[in-house]
Write a protein that holds these residues in place. Structure first.
Motif, mmCIF file in Angstrom:
data_model
loop_
_atom_site.group_PDB
_atom_site.id
_atom_site.type_symbol
_atom_site.label_atom_id
_atom_site.label_comp_id
_atom_site.label_asym_id
_atom_site.label_seq_id
_atom_site.Cartn_x
_atom_site.Cartn_y
_atom_site.Cartn_z
ATOM 1 N N ILE A 180 2.354 2.723 0.452
ATOM 2 C CA ILE A 180 2.350 2.530 1.882
ATOM 3 C C ILE A 180 1.211 3.762 2.380
ATOM 4 C CG2 ILE A 180 3.563 3.061 4.149
ATOM 5 C CD1 ILE A 180 6.155 2.128 2.883
ATOM 6 N N TYR A 192 -5.174 2.201 6.875
ATOM 7 C CA TYR A 192 -5.356 0.955 5.825
ATOM 8 C C TYR A 192 -6.526 0.800 5.521
ATOM 9 C CZ TYR A 192 -5.477 -3.826 4.265
ATOM 10 O OH TYR A 192 -5.385 -4.710 3.462
ATOM 11 N N ARG A 201 5.431 -7.498 11.519
ATOM 12 C CA ARG A 201 5.462 -6.178 11.326
ATOM 13 C C ARG A 201 4.260 -5.363 11.456
ATOM 14 N NH1 ARG A 201 8.282 -5.830 5.136
ATOM 15 N NH2 ARG A 201 9.926 -6.892 5.577
ATOM 16 N N SER A 204 1.462 -5.096 10.275
ATOM 17 C CA SER A 204 1.373 -4.649 8.832
ATOM 18 C C SER A 204 0.649 -5.371 7.882
ATOM 19 C CB SER A 204 2.745 -4.317 8.191
ATOM 20 O OG SER A 204 2.510 -3.942 6.825
ATOM 21 N N SER A 238 0.378 -1.065 5.125
ATOM 22 C CA SER A 238 0.228 -0.314 6.097
ATOM 23 C C SER A 238 1.221 -0.646 7.035
ATOM 24 C CB SER A 238 -0.997 -0.765 6.841
ATOM 25 O OG SER A 238 -0.942 -2.006 7.442
ATOM 26 N N PHE A 239 1.854 0.381 7.626
ATOM 27 C CA PHE A 239 2.870 0.181 8.624
ATOM 28 C C PHE A 239 2.531 1.406 9.992
ATOM 29 C CE2 PHE A 239 5.283 -1.000 4.780
ATOM 30 C CZ PHE A 239 5.766 -2.131 5.304
#
Length: 129
Positions: A13, A17, A41, A43, A60-61
């Protein structure tokens, strides 16, 4: 008894990103298998090939927590890549502006190795085959 055969992938993670995508694809040269945006999400999931057997999944979060310390934090300590020539690979990374530790020799195996970090300061190792 389990019969584990290989490691399929390692999931990472990242905090940025686009920066991590550039690092893993342009600096490390890993080819993209598939890039997916998961709207529910907010993401991305980027599948990268190391070889025909192993992959890195880059995620990516929004607002992921930082790693507590390095390298002795609980959890995954580092990710090691096998290379034919540690010195040559170290030089290639340094020419691209990546800071790489001095080369050491594993006292148990006699193999050369060194460490560098990804954009989120995750420890990555080069280990000579």
């Amino acid at each position: 008894m389990l019969q584990l055969k290989a490691i399929h992938h390692v999931a990472i993670i990242c905090s940025d990103y686009q920066q991590s995508k550039a690092f893993y694809t342009q600096i490390l040269g890993l080819p993209i298998i598939k890039e997916t945006y998961r709207e529910s999400r907010n993401s991305y999931k980027l599948d990268l090939s190391i070889n025909e057997h192993s992959q890195i999944e880059l995620f990516s979060f929004p607002n992921p927590p930082e790693r507590p310390s390095s390298p002795e934090a609980q959890g995954l300590r580092h990710l090691a890549f096998v290379v034919d020539d540690v010195a040559q690979t170290k030089q290639t990374l340094e020419l691209q502006g990546i800071e790489v530790e001095p080369i050491r020799v594993d006292e148990i195996t006699g193999k050369k190795f060194t460490f560098f970090k990804d954009p989120d300061n995750l420890p990555l190792e080069l280990y000579q085959a």
